[in-house]
Structure formats: structure tokens, C-alpha cells
Design a protein around this motif. Structure first.
Motif, PDB file in Angstrom:
ATOM      1  N   ASP A  65       0.860  -1.182   0.000  1.00  0.00           N
ATOM      2  CA  ASP A  65       0.000   0.000   0.000  1.00  0.00           C
ATOM      3  C   ASP A  65       0.899   1.235   0.000  1.00  0.00           C
ATOM      4  O   ASP A  65       1.537   1.544   1.003  1.00  0.00           O
ATOM      5  N   ARG A  66       0.959   1.926  -1.128  1.00  0.00           N
ATOM      6  CA  ARG A  66       1.848   3.079  -1.261  1.00  0.00           C
ATOM      7  C   ARG A  66       1.482   4.195  -0.286  1.00  0.00           C
ATOM      8  O   ARG A  66       2.337   4.960   0.146  1.00  0.00           O
ATOM      9  N   ARG A  67       0.194   4.270   0.098  1.00  0.00           N
ATOM     10  CA  ARG A  67      -0.216   5.309   1.057  1.00  0.00           C
ATOM     11  C   ARG A  67       0.311   5.005   2.460  1.00  0.00           C
ATOM     12  O   ARG A  67       0.453   5.900   3.284  1.00  0.00           O
ATOM     13  N   LYS A  68       0.592   3.747   2.736  1.00  0.00           N
ATOM     14  CA  LYS A  68       1.193   3.387   4.035  1.00  0.00           C
ATOM     15  C   LYS A  68       2.718   3.478   3.971  1.00  0.00           C
ATOM     16  O   LYS A  68       3.360   3.846   4.952  1.00  0.00           O
ATOM     17  N   LEU A  69       3.286   3.126   2.824  1.00  0.00           N
ATOM     18  CA  LEU A  69       4.740   3.163   2.655  1.00  0.00           C
ATOM     19  C   LEU A  69       5.246   4.609   2.550  1.00  0.00           C
ATOM     20  O   LEU A  69       6.306   4.946   3.092  1.00  0.00           O
ATOM     21  N   GLY A  70       4.477   5.470   1.884  1.00  0.00           N
ATOM     22  CA  GLY A  70       4.881   6.853   1.651  1.00  0.00           C
ATOM     23  C   GLY A  70       5.315   7.613   2.897  1.00  0.00           C
ATOM     24  O   GLY A  70       6.424   8.158   2.937  1.00  0.00           O
ATOM     25  N   ILE A 136       2.711  27.185  -6.732  1.00  0.00           N
ATOM     26  CA  ILE A 136       1.856  26.347  -7.590  1.00  0.00           C
ATOM     27  C   ILE A 136       2.160  24.876  -7.339  1.00  0.00           C
ATOM     28  O   ILE A 136       1.250  24.041  -7.255  1.00  0.00           O
ATOM     29  N   GLN A 137       3.451  24.538  -7.189  1.00  0.00           N
ATOM     30  CA  GLN A 137       3.839  23.148  -6.955  1.00  0.00           C
ATOM     31  C   GLN A 137       3.182  22.597  -5.692  1.00  0.00           C
ATOM     32  O   GLN A 137       2.595  21.511  -5.703  1.00  0.00           O
ATOM     33  N   VAL A 138       3.273  23.338  -4.589  1.00  0.00           N
ATOM     34  CA  VAL A 138       2.685  22.883  -3.318  1.00  0.00           C
ATOM     35  C   VAL A 138       1.173  22.730  -3.449  1.00  0.00           C
ATOM     36  O   VAL A 138       0.596  21.723  -3.028  1.00  0.00           O
ATOM     37  N   ARG A 144      -3.625  17.118  -5.607  1.00  0.00           N
ATOM     38  CA  ARG A 144      -3.510  15.836  -6.316  1.00  0.00           C
ATOM     39  C   ARG A 144      -3.479  14.647  -5.379  1.00  0.00           C
ATOM     40  O   ARG A 144      -4.136  13.630  -5.619  1.00  0.00           O
ATOM     41  N   ASP A 145      -2.683  14.757  -4.300  1.00  0.00           N
ATOM     42  CA  ASP A 145      -2.470  13.609  -3.411  1.00  0.00           C
ATOM     43  C   ASP A 145      -3.196  13.728  -2.076  1.00  0.00           C
ATOM     44  O   ASP A 145      -2.938  12.943  -1.160  1.00  0.00           O
ATOM     45  N   SER A 146      -4.081  14.730  -1.953  1.00  0.00           N
ATOM     46  CA  SER A 146      -4.829  14.952  -0.702  1.00  0.00           C
ATOM     47  C   SER A 146      -3.896  15.032   0.502  1.00  0.00           C
ATOM     48  O   SER A 146      -4.077  14.344   1.506  1.00  0.00           O
ATOM     49  N   LEU A 147      -2.864  15.871   0.391  1.00  0.00           N
ATOM     50  CA  LEU A 147      -1.871  16.032   1.455  1.00  0.00           C
ATOM     51  C   LEU A 147      -2.038  17.384   2.133  1.00  0.00           C
ATOM     52  O   LEU A 147      -2.520  18.333   1.526  1.00  0.00           O
ATOM     53  N   ASN A 148      -1.602  17.449   3.399  1.00  0.00           N
ATOM     54  CA  ASN A 148      -1.521  18.765   4.021  1.00  0.00           C
ATOM     55  C   ASN A 148      -0.211  19.414   3.567  1.00  0.00           C
ATOM     56  O   ASN A 148       0.628  18.770   2.931  1.00  0.00           O
TER      57      ASN A 148
END
Length: 196
Positions: A65-70, A136-138, A144-148
Motif C-alpha cells: 500500500d503506497r499510502r502506508k509506505l509513503g 503552484i507546486q505545493v 492531487r495527493d490529498s496532502l496537508n
């Protein structure tokens, strides 16, 4: 002889948009990110990753699971290095194999976010670096990745600074404008190099 163009840039800077545009124009693209995702399904790789990071990185179907490994690898440089030691040899082998399949093409693009970090620039004839503003990058990465913002910054900092990539580039494509403006920069360069 096939000309290989290395396509890279910072995360969430618009590289995928350009890659998809090139594919739509029948230019072959070897996608290192896609290869990296596929490598995670290889049994030998899964076993090595579980041995290194534990079974908590698995989903309910026992897949990585890439969301757990990330969060593990992007919060600790040593963990990221461990991940790369495991997966990069497999990724490199597959990149070389795919590039060989396009040996009859006039041009082929190697789309690799960590092109410099993994030494792939030695495999290409030209370096196309994609850039945009830090703001723009942030914003793109968070969306895109639903990140804070903190997690987005950690992922950005895990890569080589964009300023260093730009210094090595044969062509820099600025993606802060419209998609049409971005595409026209790419087409102009390809036409100038007689690759389009």
C-alpha cells in the motif's frame, strides 16, 4: 538512431501533462513512475519490502500500500535510501528493456521524476526539465495527493531542488501558464530539434 529525451522536474510540476501530450502525438514514452508502481507487485520485491518495513505496509489484499509506505520513507531519508536500494535495480532493468523496444523510433521519451537522483541522465541525449513556481507546486501536490502542506513539503524536499535540475537542462518548460502555452513550448523545441 533513436534520440532519447529525458523528461523530469519536481513533483506536481506538470510532467504528467506533458508526458500524456507526447503520447497523444504518437511519441513513445517510458514511464519510470508506472514501472515503479508495477515493481511493487513483484513477489521478490514485496518480500524484501516487508522484511525491511514490516507487514504494516500491506493492504487488506496483502499488496504493498503506497499510502502506508509513503509516510515511512518521506519522513526519514534513511528509510527512503533503503527503499531505493531495494526497488531501483528492478526499475532500471525494466527502463532499459522498454527503451530497447523503441529502438526503431525516431524519438523516445524517458519520463522519470528522479532522473538525476538515479543517474538516468547518462542514458539520454537531451534533458527536458519541467518547472513552475514553488507555490503552484505545493498547491498542485496538496490537491492531487490529498496532502496537508507539511506532508507536501516533505515530498518536495525528498527530491533534488528544481534549481539544480534546471542548470543541467537542455530545455526548460515553464508550466505556470495554460496547458496550451505549455504544449506550445514542447512542440517548438521538438520542431527546432527536428524530432517532431
Amino acid at each position: 538512431m533513436t534520440v532519447i529525451v529525458g523528461l523530469t522536474g519536481g513533483i506536481a510540476m506538470g510532467k504528467t501533462t506533458i508526458s500524456q501530450f507526447l503520447k497523444s502525438k504518437a511519441i513513445p514514452v517510458v514511464d519510470a513512475d508506472q514501472i515503479a508502481h508495477e515493481i511493487l507487485t513483484v513477489d521478490e520485491v514485496k518480500v524484501k519490502l516487508m522484511d525491511t518495513f514490516g507487514e504494516s505496509i500491506l493492504d487488506k489484499n496483502q499488496n504493498i500500500d503506497r499510502r502506508k509506505l509513503g509516510p515511512i520513507v518521506f519522513n526519514d531519508q534513511r528509510q527512503l535510501e533503503k527503499l531505493n536500494i531495494i526497488v531501483q535495480p528492478y526499475i532500471r532493468t525494466e527502463i532499459v528493456r522498454q527503451l530497447d523496444t523503441f529502438s526503431a523510433s525516431k524519438v523516445v521519451v524517458l519520463d522519470a521524476p528522479v532522473l538525476f537522483e538515479q543517474g538516468y541522465e547518462k542514458m539520454v541525449d537531451y534533458l527536458m526539465v519541467i518547472k513552475t513556481s514553488a507555490q503552484i507546486q505545493v498547491e498542485r501536490l496538496m490537491q492531487r495527493d490529498s496532502l496537508n502542506e507539511i506532508d507536501a513539503q516533505k515530498r518536495i524536499q525528498a527530491q533534488m531542488p528544481i534549481e539544480e535540475k534546471v542548470k543541467k537542462a537542455d530545455i526548460v518548460i515553464d508550466t505556470s501558464g495554460t496547458i496550451e502555452e505549455t504544449r506550445s513550448q514542447v512542440v517548438k523545441w521538438l520542431v527546432d530539434k527536428n524530432l517532431f
